[in-house]
Scaffold this active site. Structure first.
Site, PDB file in Angstrom:
ATOM      1  N   SER A 180      38.698  31.709 -50.335  1.00  9.94           N
ATOM      2  CA  SER A 180      37.358  31.448 -50.850  1.00  9.94           C
ATOM      3  C   SER A 180      36.228  31.895 -49.928  1.00  9.94           C
ATOM      4  O   SER A 180      35.119  32.108 -50.392  1.00  9.94           O
ATOM      5  CB  SER A 180      37.216  29.961 -51.165  1.00  9.94           C
ATOM      6  OG  SER A 180      37.472  29.198 -50.016  1.00  9.94           O
ATOM      7  N   HIS A 208      40.737  30.174 -57.108  1.00 13.32           N
ATOM      8  CA  HIS A 208      39.737  31.231 -57.288  1.00 13.32           C
ATOM      9  C   HIS A 208      40.294  32.427 -58.051  1.00 13.32           C
ATOM     10  O   HIS A 208      39.573  33.398 -58.261  1.00 13.32           O
ATOM     11  CB  HIS A 208      39.180  31.688 -55.934  1.00 13.32           C
ATOM     12  CG  HIS A 208      38.146  30.760 -55.397  1.00 13.32           C
ATOM     13  ND1 HIS A 208      36.844  30.751 -55.852  1.00 13.32           N
ATOM     14  CD2 HIS A 208      38.222  29.783 -54.460  1.00 13.32           C
ATOM     15  CE1 HIS A 208      36.161  29.827 -55.217  1.00 13.32           C
ATOM     16  NE2 HIS A 208      36.970  29.210 -54.362  1.00 13.32           N
ATOM     17  N   LYS A 239      36.656  26.049 -62.074  1.00 10.05           N
ATOM     18  CA  LYS A 239      35.909  27.219 -61.629  1.00 10.05           C
ATOM     19  C   LYS A 239      35.710  28.160 -62.830  1.00 10.05           C
ATOM     20  O   LYS A 239      34.894  27.856 -63.697  1.00 10.05           O
ATOM     21  CB  LYS A 239      36.598  27.845 -60.422  1.00 10.05           C
ATOM     22  CG  LYS A 239      36.423  26.917 -59.206  1.00 10.05           C
ATOM     23  CD  LYS A 239      37.178  27.300 -57.980  1.00 10.05           C
ATOM     24  CE  LYS A 239      36.819  26.315 -56.862  1.00 10.05           C
ATOM     25  NZ  LYS A 239      37.853  26.169 -55.864  1.00 10.05           N
TER      26      LYS A 239
HETATM   27  C1  LIG Z   1      38.173  24.823 -55.292  1.00 14.41           C
HETATM   28  C2  LIG Z   1      39.553  24.852 -54.782  1.00 14.41           C
HETATM   29  C3  LIG Z   1      40.415  23.780 -55.008  1.00 14.41           C
HETATM   30  C4  LIG Z   1      39.953  22.514 -55.654  1.00 14.41           C
HETATM   31  O1  LIG Z   1      39.790  22.670 -57.024  1.00 14.41           O
HETATM   32  P1  LIG Z   1      38.919  21.586 -57.832  1.00 14.41           P
HETATM   33  O2  LIG Z   1      39.376  21.760 -59.226  1.00 14.41           O
HETATM   34  O3  LIG Z   1      37.493  21.941 -57.600  1.00 14.41           O
HETATM   35  O4  LIG Z   1      39.249  20.252 -57.263  1.00 14.41           O
HETATM   36  C5  LIG Z   1      41.727  23.887 -54.595  1.00 14.41           C
HETATM   37  N1  LIG Z   1      42.166  24.995 -53.960  1.00 14.41           N
HETATM   38  C6  LIG Z   1      41.360  26.038 -53.705  1.00 14.41           C
HETATM   39  C7  LIG Z   1      41.906  27.245 -53.026  1.00 14.41           C
HETATM   40  C8  LIG Z   1      40.020  26.002 -54.105  1.00 14.41           C
HETATM   41  O5  LIG Z   1      39.227  27.031 -53.840  1.00 14.41           O
END
Ligand SMILES: *Cc1c(COP(=O)(O)O)cnc(C)c1O
Length: 392
Positions: A180, A208, A239
């Site tokens: 990310s 992502h 996301k």
């Molecule tokens: C955003 C993210 C999460 C968490 O996901 P949510 O649905 O926002 O709790 C888990 N792993 C990675 C790699 C992320 O970027």
């Protein structure tokens, strides 16, 4: 005497280090432009990759589900909180991902926590990329397993860790699919080959990459053509999918085991009907058409190319996550502030999230951004970069 002095002191320390961050409060919903303090800003910090968070079909699905079922599910999944739409969503997710089964959690965070903590035991070893997400790290902390960390995407270190871990019951190699902070993609084919050579499980967190990478946004496994060779795929509905929630796509036996063991699944109330229906509608949209994903990647390639042409360093970016690497924390935040004055919101990301001298402003391009908006941002980037002496 019980008081909060320690907290005041630590917060003061954060302020001194320039790391104290009040929350930014938006006056409109997630979209390519958003309102802050009465100003309309071009938004480049949202994970709303496909613009689905505000999509009319998803809004309608949420309203219809609320009218049919009400606003809350009323219980955890294992007691009275499994509604038919929860089950349909899981069937659709499994079909979408091409796996035997899928299990939905309240978030991607709790999916990682719950799955890692229940699958991995004291007799096992976890081998993890150093840049893996906090929820993976927390999941690992909840186990008594041995742990080995390899340098980011370093396959020699991964092989070394696998060689050294022959004595454990099971070995799990865990990686983010897309990282990310840098927007680079995990070398999944090499990871899978090594895992097969040393008889290890492969676990990929596609937060992502869900709705972003692979055909119709099926994720990293699909992107690399590795179906059947990745044992655990985590995805998020928060996301690109536009709602909130997380899931694991896996073999049926793993799902059955998790229903009995995963603590966030067992002890926290299931998704609201509106959220489940929204995610279901989003997966339907993804399966129908790849147009939004093509727009996303076109925008990302356009923006990255232009940013590089201006002379900025976009690091290892190869996805719609495009960092502009600036340097120290104060330079990074100054750059983000200068962009804000220009009407562009892009978050500065600094130590300790990234290395001290690798502070950056991170741009996340979406399918919803128009070329006109991206050109406005590029103009702002050039002016702010010159003003701060970041460009030749
Ligand atoms: C955003 C993210 C999460 C968490 O996901 P949510 O649905 O926002 O709790 C888990 N792993 C990675 C790699 C992320 O970027």
């Amino acid at each position: 005497m019980a008081n909060w002095n320690r907290l005041y002191d630590e917060l003061e320390q954060l302020k001194e280090e320039g790391r104290y961050r009040p929350l930014t409060v938006w006056e409109s919903g997630a979209a390519s432009t958003m309102t802050l303090g009465g100003r309309e800003l071009i938004q480049l910090s949202s994970n709303n990759y496909l613009g689905l968070a505000g999509h009319p079909a998803l809004r309608e699905a949420a309203i219809a589900a609320t009218e049919k079922y009400g606003v809350g599910s009323g219980s955890v999944r294992t007691i009275a909180g499994t509604l038919d739409i929860h089950v349909i969503l899981e069937e659709e997710l499994a079909a979408f991902k091409g796996t035997e089964a899928a299990l939905v959690f309240q978030s991607g965070f709790t999916a990682n926590q719950g799955v890692i903590a229940s699958l991995v035991g004291a007799e096992d070893v976890v081998i993890s990329d150093e840049l893996n997400h906090a929820s993976i790290i927390d999941g690992i902390r909840l186990t008594k397993a041995a742990r080995k960390i390899y340098a980011h995407k370093d396959m020699e270190q991964l092989e070394q860790a696998l060689k050294e871990s022959a004595g454990y019951r099971n070995r799990y190699v865990i990686t983010d699919g897309v990282f990310s902070m840098d927007g680079d993609i995990a070398p999944l084919p090499a990871i899978v080959e090594l895992a097969e050579k040393y008889d290890a499980f492969v676990y990929v967190d596609d937060a992502h990459s869900s709705g972003v990478l692979g055909k119709n946004g099926k994720g990293t496994t699909d992107h690399f053509g590795l179906h059947g060779r990745v044992h655990i795929q985590i995805g998020t509905l928060s996301k690109a999918v536009g709602a909130v929630g997380g899931y694991v796509a896996c073999d049926a036996v793993v799902k059955d085991y998790l229903i009995h063991k995963a603590r966030p699944f067992l002890f926290s109330t299931s998704q609201t009907p509106a959220v489940a229906a929204t995610a279901l509608a989003a997966i339907g949209l993804l399966r129908e058409s790849g147009t939004l994903i093509e727009m996303l990647w076109d925008n990302a390639a356009y923006f990255r190319g232009k940013v590089q042409a201006l002379g900025f360093d976009t690091g290892a970016s190869e996805t719609p996550i495009i960092p502009v690497i600036v340097g120290s924390p104060s330079e990074s935040m100054a750059f983000s502030d200068a962009l804000l004055q220009e009407g562009v919101f892009a978050q500065g990301i600094v130590f300790p999230t990234v290395a001290y001298d690798k502070g950056r402003v991170r741009f996340i391009v979406t399918a919803q951004h128009t070329r006109e908006q991206l050109d406005l941002v590029l103009g702002a980037l050039e002016r702010a970069g010159r003003k701060l002496g970041l460009l030749p």
